[in-house]
Write an enzyme that holds these catalytic residues in place. Structure first.
Site, PDB file in Angstrom:
ATOM      1  CG  HIS A 128      72.879  44.464 114.224  1.00  0.00           C
ATOM      2  ND1 HIS A 128      72.370  43.941 115.394  1.00  0.00           N
ATOM      3  CD2 HIS A 128      72.042  44.054 113.240  1.00  0.00           C
ATOM      4  CE1 HIS A 128      71.264  43.237 115.122  1.00  0.00           C
ATOM      5  NE2 HIS A 128      71.046  43.300 113.831  1.00  0.00           N
ATOM      6  CG  ASP A 164      65.535  44.875 113.147  1.00  0.00           C
ATOM      7  OD1 ASP A 164      65.588  45.306 111.987  1.00  0.00           O
ATOM      8  OD2 ASP A 164      66.015  43.772 113.498  1.00  0.00           O
ATOM      9  CG  HIS A 166      67.920  40.656 113.925  1.00  0.00           C
ATOM     10  ND1 HIS A 166      67.322  41.014 112.737  1.00  0.00           N
ATOM     11  CD2 HIS A 166      68.206  39.340 113.841  1.00  0.00           C
ATOM     12  CE1 HIS A 166      67.259  39.939 111.945  1.00  0.00           C
ATOM     13  NE2 HIS A 166      67.785  38.911 112.599  1.00  0.00           N
ATOM     14  CG  ASP A 251      63.985  42.240 110.910  1.00  0.00           C
ATOM     15  OD1 ASP A 251      63.370  42.943 111.729  1.00  0.00           O
ATOM     16  OD2 ASP A 251      65.227  42.240 110.814  1.00  0.00           O
TER      17      ASP A 251
HETATM   18 ZN    ZN Z   1      66.784  42.877 111.943  1.00  0.00          ZN
END
Ligand code: ZN
Length: 347
Positions: A128, A164, A166, A251
């Site tokens: 991120h 991931d 996200h 995740d």
């Molecule tokens: Zn994540």
């Protein structure tokens, strides 16, 4: 299994001293879970333990702005909150520099041939982090720093795969107009951080070199297995990367408290197999995985060891092959969406 495949494991006690704040899901025990998983799977003894080195300022500056570097460095010895999710503690700067350095050192070793593959068990995570901004528990973009290092060493094609749950907004931002880095991400959508729609394709020379596979909640092994085998792997092989970096977030696991996917260890093994299959050409097997998210400790333990087993070349852990109309729909949709850039998907 493949005899003699050398897989490095990067870890350091300082990674456990990065303090995200009280009650934060991104906690030091995640790394102990990785180590426990490898031990319980009986494969820790087959890995080469590697000590990371700190990334240099010049290495970080390839992807991060100078003012941002100075801001992160200024958090040394204190607690500083970048945003409601993302905090540095007194030793977080040191951990973050070492996390990026682990990926750089792993890239050097696989390119020099002293390792074939590496798994970097690092904190804080990275995907991120943008060129000028910390967010989503991430300070420096470890995988982006590693990819930029490979480019600086003269490589022309680096593939980054991000599983991931996200979207890796930071990695996408950093290489958005750079055709030397193909970024492929599967992620829940709409979901944090909000980016990662299929229409985000890269820009200028980089058009077609960002591939986002946004997924509805509830996708499991069937959907991930087919998408990775029938979209990610063929595109990756067509790109013919010289090096593959993987943002390994656990995740999407069914037990993860932050997201709503249904992937199991078996699914992560299939994802890892697809990632590794993209190294068959010019990459000659060279692949570096770096830990991103994953917040259920038992899921992290079991899933990371499933991935490392694949890296060691152990016999594949087959998917059950259950029929999934949703998997077929997603594969069809994305093969069509990206076929204009990647003809291999049109067959
Ligand atoms: Zn994540």
């Amino acid at each position: 299994m493949i005899e003699g495949v050398r897989v490095g494991l990067y870890d350091d006690p300082i990674f456990r001293e990065h303090d995200s704040g009280p009650g934060h899901p991104e906690r030091p025990e995640r790394l102990d879970a990785v180590r426990r998983g490898l031990r319980e799977a009986g494969i820790d003894g087959r890995l080469e333990a590697r000590k990371p080195r700190p990334a240099t300022g010049a290495e970080l500056l390839r992807v991060h702005r100078e003012a941002y570097l100075e801001l992160v460095e200024s958090t040394r010895g204190r607690t500083f909150r970048f945003d409601p999710d993302t905090q540095a503690g007194p030793r977080s700067y040191e951990a973050a520099v070492l996390a990026a350095g682990a990926v750089v050192d792993a890239v050097d070793r696989v390119l020099d041939g002293s390792l074939d593959r590496a798994f970097c068990a690092v904190r804080p995570p990275g995907h991120h982090a943008e060129s000028g901004r910390a967010m989503g528990f991430c300070l420096f973009n470890n995988v982006a720093v590693g990819a930029a290092h490979a480019l600086a060493r003269g490589l022309e094609r680096v593939l980054v795969i991000d599983f991931d749950v996200h979207h890796g907004n930071g990695t996408q931002e950093i290489f958005y107009s750079d055709p030397r880095v193909l970024y492929v991400s599967s992620h829940a959508f709409p979901f944090y951080p909000g980016t990662g729609a299929a229409g985000e394709l890269g820009e200028r020379d980089g058009l077609g070199f960002t591939i986002n596979l946004p997924l509805p909640e509830g996708c499991g092994d069937a959907e991930y297995g087919r998408l990775y085998a029938e979209v990610v792997a063929p595109v990756g092989r067509a790109f013919d990367p010289e090096l593959v970096l993987v943002s390994a977030g656990f995740d999407p696991h069914a037990a993860d408290p932050l997201a709503g996917m249904q992937v199991t260890e078996r699914g992560f093994a299939a994802i890892a197999r697809a990632c590794l299959s993209t190294t068959a050409g010019s990459a000659r097997g060279r692949c570096v995985f770096a830990l991103e998210g994953g917040y259920d400790l038992d899921a992290v333990a079991a899933s990371s060891s499933a991935v490392v087993r694949e890296m060691l070349g152990e016999e594949g852990w087959p998917l059950a092959g259950e029929a999934s109309p949703r998997a077929a729909d997603l594969v069809g949709r994305y093969r069509q969406a990206f076929g204009r850039f990647w003809p291999v998907l049109r067959d």
